[in-house]
Write a protein that holds these residues in place. Structure first.
Motif, PDB file in Angstrom:
ATOM      1  N   TRP A   1      19.858 -20.538   6.157  1.00 53.45           N
ATOM      2  CA  TRP A   1      20.825 -20.627   5.051  1.00 53.45           C
ATOM      3  C   TRP A   1      22.075 -21.377   5.529  1.00 53.45           C
ATOM      4  CZ3 TRP A   1      20.426 -19.869   0.075  1.00 53.45           C
ATOM      5  CH2 TRP A   1      21.584 -19.807  -0.719  1.00 53.45           C
ATOM      6  N   GLY A   2      22.689 -22.064   4.630  1.00 55.37           N
ATOM      7  CA  GLY A   2      23.979 -22.681   4.905  1.00 55.37           C
ATOM      8  C   GLY A   2      23.898 -23.905   5.782  1.00 55.37           C
ATOM      9  N   ILE A   3      24.894 -24.011   6.667  1.00 58.97           N
ATOM     10  CA  ILE A   3      25.084 -25.230   7.440  1.00 58.97           C
ATOM     11  C   ILE A   3      23.960 -25.449   8.447  1.00 58.97           C
ATOM     12  CG2 ILE A   3      26.531 -24.025   9.115  1.00 58.97           C
ATOM     13  CD1 ILE A   3      26.990 -27.633   7.842  1.00 58.97           C
ATOM     14  N   LEU A   4      23.404 -24.326   9.034  1.00 66.89           N
ATOM     15  CA  LEU A   4      22.348 -24.496  10.034  1.00 66.89           C
ATOM     16  C   LEU A   4      21.057 -24.985   9.384  1.00 66.89           C
ATOM     17  CD1 LEU A   4      22.871 -21.403  12.374  1.00 66.89           C
ATOM     18  CD2 LEU A   4      23.834 -23.710  12.518  1.00 66.89           C
ATOM     19  N   ARG A   5      20.737 -24.484   8.213  1.00 69.63           N
ATOM     20  CA  ARG A   5      19.538 -24.968   7.531  1.00 69.63           C
ATOM     21  C   ARG A   5      19.693 -26.440   7.155  1.00 69.63           C
ATOM     22  NH1 ARG A   5      16.736 -22.499   2.029  1.00 69.63           N
ATOM     23  NH2 ARG A   5      15.093 -24.100   1.868  1.00 69.63           N
ATOM     24  N   ALA A   6      20.892 -26.801   6.664  1.00 66.55           N
ATOM     25  CA  ALA A   6      21.133 -28.202   6.302  1.00 66.55           C
ATOM     26  C   ALA A   6      21.002 -29.103   7.515  1.00 66.55           C
ATOM     27  CB  ALA A   6      22.506 -28.339   5.667  1.00 66.55           C
ATOM     28  N   ALA A   7      21.494 -28.612   8.698  1.00 70.63           N
ATOM     29  CA  ALA A   7      21.385 -29.417   9.911  1.00 70.63           C
ATOM     30  C   ALA A   7      19.948 -29.538  10.365  1.00 70.63           C
ATOM     31  CB  ALA A   7      22.243 -28.790  11.007  1.00 70.63           C
ATOM     32  N   ARG A   8      19.146 -28.455  10.238  1.00 66.07           N
ATOM     33  CA  ARG A   8      17.748 -28.488  10.661  1.00 66.07           C
ATOM     34  C   ARG A   8      16.943 -29.439   9.784  1.00 66.07           C
ATOM     35  NH1 ARG A   8      16.683 -23.549   9.944  1.00 66.07           N
ATOM     36  NH2 ARG A   8      15.378 -23.650   8.084  1.00 66.07           N
ATOM     37  N   GLU A   9      17.273 -29.497   8.510  1.00 66.70           N
ATOM     38  CA  GLU A   9      16.514 -30.355   7.601  1.00 66.70           C
ATOM     39  C   GLU A   9      16.995 -31.797   7.617  1.00 66.70           C
ATOM     40  OE1 GLU A   9      16.926 -28.472   3.862  1.00 66.70           O
ATOM     41  OE2 GLU A   9      15.515 -26.827   4.318  1.00 66.70           O
ATOM     42  N   ALA A  10      18.155 -32.052   8.185  1.00 70.77           N
ATOM     43  CA  ALA A  10      18.698 -33.412   8.215  1.00 70.77           C
ATOM     44  C   ALA A  10      18.356 -34.088   9.526  1.00 70.77           C
ATOM     45  CB  ALA A  10      20.205 -33.374   8.005  1.00 70.77           C
TER      46      ALA A  10
ATOM     47  N   ILE B   1      33.245 -27.881   8.757  1.00 73.56           N
ATOM     48  CA  ILE B   1      32.219 -27.623   9.763  1.00 73.56           C
ATOM     49  C   ILE B   1      31.239 -28.788   9.754  1.00 73.56           C
ATOM     50  CG2 ILE B   1      30.392 -26.083  10.524  1.00 73.56           C
ATOM     51  CD1 ILE B   1      31.779 -23.823   9.105  1.00 73.56           C
ATOM     52  N   ALA B   2      31.000 -29.342  10.967  1.00 76.40           N
ATOM     53  CA  ALA B   2      29.982 -30.361  11.168  1.00 76.40           C
ATOM     54  C   ALA B   2      28.897 -29.752  12.064  1.00 76.40           C
ATOM     55  CB  ALA B   2      30.563 -31.601  11.815  1.00 76.40           C
ATOM     56  N   ALA B   3      27.643 -29.995  11.741  1.00 77.58           N
ATOM     57  CA  ALA B   3      26.535 -29.391  12.500  1.00 77.58           C
ATOM     58  C   ALA B   3      25.422 -30.408  12.706  1.00 77.58           C
ATOM     59  CB  ALA B   3      26.002 -28.153  11.773  1.00 77.58           C
ATOM     60  N   ARG B   4      24.703 -30.197  13.863  1.00 76.29           N
ATOM     61  CA  ARG B   4      23.567 -31.083  14.178  1.00 76.29           C
ATOM     62  C   ARG B   4      22.525 -30.238  14.915  1.00 76.29           C
ATOM     63  NH1 ARG B   4      23.156 -36.785  14.904  1.00 76.29           N
ATOM     64  NH2 ARG B   4      21.297 -37.342  16.135  1.00 76.29           N
ATOM     65  N   ALA B   5      21.285 -30.440  14.531  1.00 76.14           N
ATOM     66  CA  ALA B   5      20.203 -29.686  15.174  1.00 76.14           C
ATOM     67  C   ALA B   5      19.880 -30.270  16.549  1.00 76.14           C
ATOM     68  CB  ALA B   5      18.956 -29.687  14.298  1.00 76.14           C
ATOM     69  N   ILE B   6      19.614 -29.353  17.521  1.00 78.87           N
ATOM     70  CA  ILE B   6      19.191 -29.763  18.869  1.00 78.87           C
ATOM     71  C   ILE B   6      17.671 -29.611  18.901  1.00 78.87           C
ATOM     72  CG2 ILE B   6      19.410 -29.293  21.337  1.00 78.87           C
ATOM     73  CD1 ILE B   6      22.121 -27.997  20.722  1.00 78.87           C
TER      74      ILE B   6
END
Length: 566
Positions: free
Chosen positions: A136-145, A159-164
């Motif tokens: 949910w939220g920013i982490l899901r958006a980062a995982r899908e982007a 908040i800026a986020a990026r999946a590793i």
């Protein structure tokens, strides 16, 4: 007001000078004030747009640096190893984390989360207690982007986020950058004046940052409600300028104080009104003085003319002016002197004319002598059996008596009886070479007309028209039009020459020569009844001419006028 202005030259000159001095001053003053206000607002608007562009450039620079740092951290083997083992050498990872974010430490806090959403590493003094939901939220958006995503936080931050991801593309964890109030303050420091305020909102106009932290939510809600209502952004003493940051989808709002607040504008207008009132007083005073100076000679001339109208011809204007008004006064003095001399000469000529008329009247024959002589001629004709002579004498005596005695206005019936006498005389004279028809309805017989007004018309028709024909024809008839009596006399002669006809129908009735009787009739009628009435002549298409008289219909009831025979 309009009548007061037209009443005198002084009032007109006063109003003209007042308008000429006051209107340009007031119009220019009002225009200059308005132009100054508008120009100041335009200058401030231009400055605000420039400041917004600089703020957007600052966000662009931060976003670029932030994405580069997060990309380095997401690809670091140290970070990958620590997230896979659930711990690892944290000291080495912190060295990598602080080294990568050193140039952004004043703007944002960087955190590293594992795949369950627990924060493992941070550039802050302590780890945050809350755990983020990876679904949910920013982490899901980062995982899908594929790259970095930006969102507004619940606490009014960015908040800026990026999946590793590992080599297989599976998310091992997440790296986030959080920009709080202090970070925005540092990012935007020096890019806008201290009197202005900056508001950063997301795509749904929820507040992300406001340079006044205590009023962040209130200001954002107020602006959001205005946008939803379709109204322009406004805030009383402030103006708002917006600029959309395309890379993030956020909008920057610059709140700028107005160049002139309502109290200041009110003070400016009040000062302008007071200056206008002062200018009005000064213009009234100067216009009054100048109008009195300019109109005084005109007023003196007007009073002098009034004295002349009342019969005082010894009026003399004293003036020492050498301009047009002075020359006008001098010409008035000369005109008054010439008029006085002319009046004296006219009185003297009238006196001489009256004396001449008296002498002419004294030299005239006694009318009784003429009547007695015509009566003697009549009886001589009867005695010598010459009836024409008796008839001529009788008709002439009747006409002569009617012309020098009795009223000047008679009925048309009596006038027609005189015409019949006159036609009888002319028939004897021209040996019955013409006939005369009189066709006047009974309803016109009581109309009042000037005495002997038809005789010159009939004479003109006989002498200049019908008498030169073998079978001359003269007709006299009457009609009515628009309440006027119309009398016509026509003949079948050669008509009237064009130049004579033009003189007869012209406005100049002082022409002498031929047809003098017609001119005299026209003059008598116009003197009696006005310029609308009089004589008109024209040539008829079938030959001959026609002369018409227009008179007002004035009837004499129960007329007992004497017959010409009596």
């Amino acid at each position: 007001m309009r009548g007061w202005i037209r009443r005198s030259f002084r009032n007109r000159s006063f109003v003209t000078m007042l308008l000429a001095t006051l209107l340009p001053l007031l119009l220019c003053g009002a225009l200059m004030m308005r132009l100054q206000i508008v120009r100041s607002e335009q200058n401030l608007a231009g400055e605000a747009q420039g400041q917004l562009m600089e703020l957007c450039a600052a966000m662009d620079g931060f976003q670029t640096d932030c994405e580069a740092v997060m990309e380095d951290l997401a690809g670091s083997t140290v970070v990958h190893s620590a997230l896979r083992r659930g711990g690892g050498d944290s000291r080495t990872l912190y060295q990598v984390l602080f080294r990568a974010t050193a140039h952004l430490e004043d703007y944002a806090r960087f955190d590293v989360y594992d795949r369950e959403g627990s924060c493992r590493y941070t550039t802050a003094y302590s780890l945050p207690y809350e755990t983020l939901d990876p679904d949910w939220g920013i982490l899901r958006a980062a995982r899908e982007a594929e790259g970095t995503v930006l969102r507004s936080g619940q606490d009014g931050d960015l908040i800026a986020a990026r999946a590793i991801r590992n080599y297989a593309g599976v998310a091992l964890g997440y790296v986030t950058a959080t920009v709080e109030q202090s970070g925005f303050d540092q990012m935007f420091s020096g890019l806008y004046p201290a009197a202005s305020e900056v508001l950063v909102v997301d795509g749904r106009w929820r507040a992300v940052y406001y340079s006044r932290p205590a009023q962040t939510r209130t200001a954002a809600e107020a602006l959001r409600s205005q946008l939803l209502a379709g109204e322009p952004l406004s805030g009383g003493e402030y103006r708002f300028f917006t600029q959309r940051h395309e890379a993030t989808g956020f909008s920057l709002v610059l709140q700028q104080p107005r160049a002139f607040t309502e109290p200041v504008i009110g003070a400016i207008y009040l000062t302008g009104a007071l200056m206008g009132a002062l200018c009005l007083v000064l213009s009234l005073l100067s216009a009054w003085i100048l109008s009195r100076y300019l109109s005084e000679p005109v007023q003196q001339l007007d009073e002098a003319m009034g004295e002349v109208e009342r019969g005082r011809l010894d009026v003399h204007l004293e003036t020492d002016r050498s301009d047009e008004l002075g020359r006008l006064a001098g010409r008035f003095n000369r005109m008054a002197e010439e008029y006085r001399a002319y009046l004296d000469r006219s009185v003297q000529r009238q006196k001489e004319l009256n004396e001449t008329r008296i002498r002419m009247m004294q030299a005239q024959l006694d009318p009784h002598f003429l009547y007695n002589t015509l009566d003697t001629v009549k009886w001589l004709g009867v005695g010598h059996r010459v009836p024409q002579v008796a008839q001529l004498a009788t008709d002439l005596a009747v006409i002569l008596r009617a012309s020098i005695s009795g009223p000047e206005i008679v009925t048309l019936e009596r006038e027609l009886e005189l015409i019949e006498r006159y036609v009888d005389i002319q028939s004897i004279r021209f040996e019955d070479r013409f006939t005369c028809e009189i066709d006047v309805a009974d309803r016109f017989q009581s109309c009042r007309v000037p005495k002997l007004c038809l005789q010159p018309l009939v004479e003109n028709a006989i002498v200049h028209g019908a008498a030169d024909r073998e079978e001359g024809y003269v007709k006299l008839w009457a009609g009515e039009e628009d309440g006027d009596l119309l009398l016509f006399v026509s003949d079948n002669g050669p008509g009237i020459p064009a130049e004579v006809l033009e003189r007869l129908n012209s406005a100049d009735k002082e022409i002498s020569g031929g047809h003098l009787g017609l001119f005299n009739v026209d003059s008598i009628i116009r003197l009696h009844y006005g310029e609308r009435y009089g004589l008109t002549a024209w040539n008829q298409p079938e030959g001959g001419c026609c002369v018409g008289l227009r008179l007002p219909v004035q009837r004499e009831e129960n007329s007992d006028a004497e017959s010409p025979d009596r």
